[in-house]
Enzyme design. Structure first.
Site, PDB file in Angstrom:
ATOM      1  N   LYS A   1     -10.561 -11.393  -0.280  1.00 13.12           N
ATOM      2  CA  LYS A   1      -9.872 -11.633  -2.453  1.00 13.12           C
ATOM      3  C   LYS A   1      -8.430 -11.223  -2.064  1.00 13.12           C
ATOM      4  CE  LYS A   1      -8.424 -10.427  -6.166  1.00 13.12           C
ATOM      5  NZ  LYS A   1      -7.343 -12.025  -6.547  1.00 13.12           N
TER       6      LYS A   1
ATOM      7  N   GLU B   1      -5.407   2.136  -0.006  1.00 15.24           N
ATOM      8  CA  GLU B   1      -4.107   1.621   0.068  1.00 15.24           C
ATOM      9  C   GLU B   1      -2.950   1.263  -1.124  1.00 15.24           C
ATOM     10  OE1 GLU B   1      -3.170  -0.270   4.164  1.00 15.24           O
ATOM     11  OE2 GLU B   1      -4.648   1.777   5.374  1.00 15.24           O
TER      12      GLU B   1
ATOM     13  N   CYS C   1       5.810  -1.197   0.131  1.00 18.69           N
ATOM     14  CA  CYS C   1       5.028  -0.234   0.035  1.00 18.69           C
ATOM     15  C   CYS C   1       5.213   0.823   0.211  1.00 18.69           C
ATOM     16  CB  CYS C   1       3.588   0.300   0.247  1.00 18.69           C
ATOM     17  SG  CYS C   1       3.300  -0.334   1.819  1.00 18.69           S
TER      18      CYS C   1
ATOM     19  N   GLU D   1       7.965   3.471  -8.541  1.00 22.46           N
ATOM     20  CA  GLU D   1       7.909   2.419  -7.758  1.00 22.46           C
ATOM     21  C   GLU D   1       8.552   1.520  -8.446  1.00 22.46           C
ATOM     22  OE1 GLU D   1       4.659   0.966  -5.694  1.00 22.46           O
ATOM     23  OE2 GLU D   1       5.222   0.534  -4.052  1.00 22.46           O
TER      24      GLU D   1
HETATM   25  P1  NAD Z   1      -1.861  -5.496  -7.790  1.00 25.81           P
HETATM   26  O1  NAD Z   1      -2.559  -3.216  -7.419  1.00 25.81           O
HETATM   27  O2  NAD Z   1      -1.472  -5.599  -8.582  1.00 25.81           O
HETATM   28  O3  NAD Z   1      -2.951  -5.937  -7.009  1.00 25.81           O
HETATM   29  C1  NAD Z   1      -3.687  -5.857  -5.666  1.00 25.81           C
HETATM   30  C2  NAD Z   1      -5.268  -6.976  -5.450  1.00 25.81           C
HETATM   31  O4  NAD Z   1      -5.940  -6.091  -6.655  1.00 25.81           O
HETATM   32  C3  NAD Z   1      -4.790  -8.340  -6.056  1.00 25.81           C
HETATM   33  O5  NAD Z   1      -5.474  -9.185  -5.459  1.00 25.81           O
HETATM   34  C4  NAD Z   1      -5.034  -8.720  -7.412  1.00 25.81           C
HETATM   35  O6  NAD Z   1      -5.966  -9.635  -7.444  1.00 25.81           O
HETATM   36  C5  NAD Z   1      -6.627  -7.119  -7.428  1.00 25.81           C
HETATM   37  N1  NAD Z   1      -7.309  -7.383  -8.850  1.00 25.81           N
HETATM   38  C6  NAD Z   1      -6.251  -6.203  -9.995  1.00 25.81           C
HETATM   39  N2  NAD Z   1      -6.467  -5.603 -10.600  1.00 25.81           N
HETATM   40  C7  NAD Z   1      -7.911  -5.427 -10.242  1.00 25.81           C
HETATM   41  C8  NAD Z   1      -8.770  -5.381 -10.809  1.00 25.81           C
HETATM   42  N3  NAD Z   1      -9.482  -4.395 -11.697  1.00 25.81           N
HETATM   43  N4  NAD Z   1     -10.292  -5.454 -10.414  1.00 25.81           N
HETATM   44  C9  NAD Z   1      -9.972  -6.141  -8.744  1.00 25.81           C
HETATM   45  N5  NAD Z   1      -9.324  -6.391  -8.322  1.00 25.81           N
HETATM   46  C10 NAD Z   1      -8.341  -6.721  -9.239  1.00 25.81           C
HETATM   47  O7  NAD Z   1      -1.089  -5.268  -6.558  1.00 25.81           O
HETATM   48  P2  NAD Z   1       0.307  -5.649  -6.341  1.00 25.81           P
HETATM   49  O8  NAD Z   1       1.034  -6.384  -6.753  1.00 25.81           O
HETATM   50  O9  NAD Z   1      -0.482  -7.457  -5.757  1.00 25.81           O
HETATM   51  O10 NAD Z   1       0.558  -5.058  -4.897  1.00 25.81           O
HETATM   52  C11 NAD Z   1       1.892  -4.540  -4.744  1.00 25.81           C
HETATM   53  C12 NAD Z   1       0.916  -3.325  -4.459  1.00 25.81           C
HETATM   54  O11 NAD Z   1       0.676  -2.783  -3.366  1.00 25.81           O
HETATM   55  C13 NAD Z   1       2.489  -2.042  -5.330  1.00 25.81           C
HETATM   56  O12 NAD Z   1       2.214  -0.594  -5.354  1.00 25.81           O
HETATM   57  C14 NAD Z   1       2.706  -1.069  -2.928  1.00 25.81           C
HETATM   58  O13 NAD Z   1       2.916  -0.150  -2.764  1.00 25.81           O
HETATM   59  C15 NAD Z   1       1.058  -1.203  -2.130  1.00 25.81           C
HETATM   60  N6  NAD Z   1       0.860  -1.817  -1.475  1.00 25.81           N
HETATM   61  C16 NAD Z   1       0.804  -1.191  -0.426  1.00 25.81           C
HETATM   62  C17 NAD Z   1       0.360  -0.438   0.604  1.00 25.81           C
HETATM   63  C18 NAD Z   1      -0.368  -0.315   1.269  1.00 25.81           C
HETATM   64  O14 NAD Z   1      -0.177  -0.304   2.716  1.00 25.81           O
HETATM   65  N7  NAD Z   1      -0.362   1.412   1.136  1.00 25.81           N
HETATM   66  C19 NAD Z   1       0.309  -2.224   1.124  1.00 25.81           C
HETATM   67  C20 NAD Z   1       0.972  -3.309   0.449  1.00 25.81           C
HETATM   68  C21 NAD Z   1       1.494  -2.891  -0.888  1.00 25.81           C
END
Ligand code: NAD
Length: 474
Positions: free
Chosen positions: A175, A251, A285, A376
């Site tokens: 997804k 992650e 991130c 963040e």
């Molecule tokens: P997000 O958590 O809003 O969304 C990530 C994914 O989760 C999306 O596909 C979203 O549709 C899905 N999602 C959201 N709520 C959900 C739920 N209740 N159930 C199931 N799926 C759900 O994150 P984002 O805004 O897309 O990404 C940014 C974040 O990701 C930042 O905090 C960043 O630091 C982190 N990030 C971490 C890494 C790492 O390797 N540690 C890498 C990249 C980004």
């Protein structure tokens, strides 16, 4: 307008009720593509397809060499379709095309090649026992993997999940984030073209809560959940997984500390520190968003750092010369600019640009407990704080709920090792940033994650290790 469908059981398709959503190009602020909007019914179809491909299909039963050859063919097609894949990410989230094409697509192809080879060449434990028995380990595919991805490195981070899952014989429902759906569909089309069987790599589009994301992660037929995204979402997904006892790899967010000591090579430290916070408009991130500089070189460092920040080329992300584009969405722009409306500290350079652009922003004198210093931001905003001793630098760096990564700039070898050992973070870069060996563990301490991926760490997660014990007759 282009259309990107779900890819389920080898076919690209609409949602059952035909609903779609727009993908907005953050530079033009106009829709550039339409996408199938999935929910629980489509999640059910996708998991059913992946389940069937795992329980009955050839993929988990294939030898590593045969599977690896198909994955290499898939990587070849990704390289052949570099322009299309890179432009999809650029239009979806405003990433400069030079990064999308020059870094993300090649790295996605490399992820597939690496894990195909890693799985084929992996060793397993053989344990001769004193009791007249012999034990050994088999790494069996785990089953159906739900991969939930963020929008900041769409193709690259999706491949980081899909590649090891595929290589170890699993089937997948991916997804992608709702802001960046296009490259996932293109990737799944290419997997089919490469000869990877129907149902092995499924793509499900939709939102997170009460939508495709939650339906997928709550499904008891899923055997593994690999999630990259915000720490808060990670907590919700872990709750869903707990009900089914589904193992989860998380992650999550970061607030990387970047320590510049007075004995650093300042040219190199400035260069890497600029990359660490302004690459991908800070939507990383691993961003080095908390800079700590030893007081003796603070003035000189800041002078060079601000000049380099102001020299970055801002513009249309489709232009190969652009180094910093708009933020990925209006929602994200509103979040990032919220941190600048009442800045706690003094803004040396930066602020609002045109459209959804935030210019490279450097803030000094932010109080240690201010949101700009602690939370963040996920944008091109860095705080710079002086320190007077190594111990003070380490304490400041570790003063965060996050622990994804940290950077150290010093020419003192002993200091580099000493400080690396004390930092509470999953990756420590010394005199560099973002350099990866795909065999190394990748993940975070504390709120930055759960578990590690990469090399054997990915094998641990995407397989069920099995002990086989045999009696040896005399
Ligand atoms: P997000 O958590 O809003 O969304 C990530 C994914 O989760 C999306 O596909 C979203 O549709 C899905 N999602 C959201 N709520 C959900 C739920 N209740 N159930 C199931 N799926 C759900 O994150 P984002 O805004 O897309 O990404 C940014 C974040 O990701 C930042 O905090 C960043 O630091 C982190 N990030 C971490 C890494 C790492 O390797 N540690 C890498 C990249 C980004």
């Amino acid at each position: 307008m282009e259309f990107f469908g779900h890819v389920i059981d080898g076919k690209e398709r609409e949602s059952l009720d035909g609903r779609r959503f727009d993908s907005i190009d953050p530079y033009t602020q106009e829709p550039w593509a339409q996408v199938a909007l999935g929910g629980a019914p489509e999640a059910d179809l996708a998991v059913t397809a992946a389940r069937k491909a795992f329980d009955e299909g050839p993929w988990p039963r294939m030898g590593f060499a045969e599977r690896g050859a198909l994955i290499h063919r898939f990587a070849d097609l990704i390289v052949e379709h570099s322009d299309e894949l890179a432009m999809a990410d650029t239009r979806d989230m405003g990433k400069p095309i030079s990064d999308a094409k020059g870094k993300d697509v090649p790295r996605a192809a490399q992820n597939f090649r690496f894990f195909a080879d890693h799985a084929r060449l992996a060793m397993a434990e053989a344990l001769p026992m004193d009791t007249g028995h012999h034990a050994y380990t088999r790494y069996e595919p785990a089953g159906v993997v739900a991969a939930v991805a963020p929008w900041n490195f769409p193709l690259m981070l999706e491949s980081w999940k899909v590649a090891p899952a595929l290589a170890w014989g699993n089937t997948i429902v991916l997804k992608p984030a709702e802001d960046t759906p296009a490259s996932a569909t293109i990737m799944a089309r290419l997997a089919l073209e490469a000869g990877i069987p129907a149902g092995v790599l499924n793509v499900l589009h939709g939102y997170g809560p009460d939508s495709a994301g939650s339906a997928l992660t709550e499904d008891p037929r899923v055997d593994r959940i690999t999630f990259t995204g915000e720490s808060g979402t990670g907590r919700i997904i872990t709750g869903a997984a707990a009900k089914n006892l589904t193992p989860v790899s998380l992650e999550l967010g970061g607030k990387g500390a970047n320590l510049v000591f007075a004995d650093a090579d300042l040219d190199s430290a400035v260069d890497w520190s600029i990359k660490a916070i302004f690459t991908n408009a800070g939507q990383v991130c691993l961003a080095g968003s908390r800079l700590y500089v030893e007081r003796g070189v603070l003035e000189e460092f800041l002078e060079r750092f601000v000049a380099a920040a102001e020299a970055l080329v801002i513009g249309d992300p489709k232009d190969p010369a652009t180094q910093l584009g708009p933020l990925a969405s209006q929602e994200h722009y509103t979040k990032v600019t919220g941190y600048l409306e009442t800045p706690a500290g003094k803004v040396l350079t930066g602020g609002l640009g045109e459209g959804w652009v935030v210019k490279p922003t450097v803030v000094v004198d932010a109080p240690a407990d201010s949101p700009i210093q602690c939370e963040e931001i996920f944008g091109p905003v860095v705080t710079v704080t002086p320190f007077d001793s190594e111990a003070e630098a380490v304490t400041a760096a570790n003063d965060s709920p996050y622990g994804l990564n940290a950077m150290i700039f010093t020419e003192n070898l002993s200091r580099a090792h000493r400080v690396a050992a004390q930092l509470r973070a999953g990756t420590i870069w010394t005199n560099c940033f973002f350099i990866r060996d795909l065999r190394a563990p990748f993940g975070g301490f504390a709120d930055s994650g759960w578990g590690r991926e990469g090399g054997n760490f990915s094998r641990e997660f995407f397989t069920e290790p099995k002990a086989v014990v045999m009696a040896i007759k005399n």
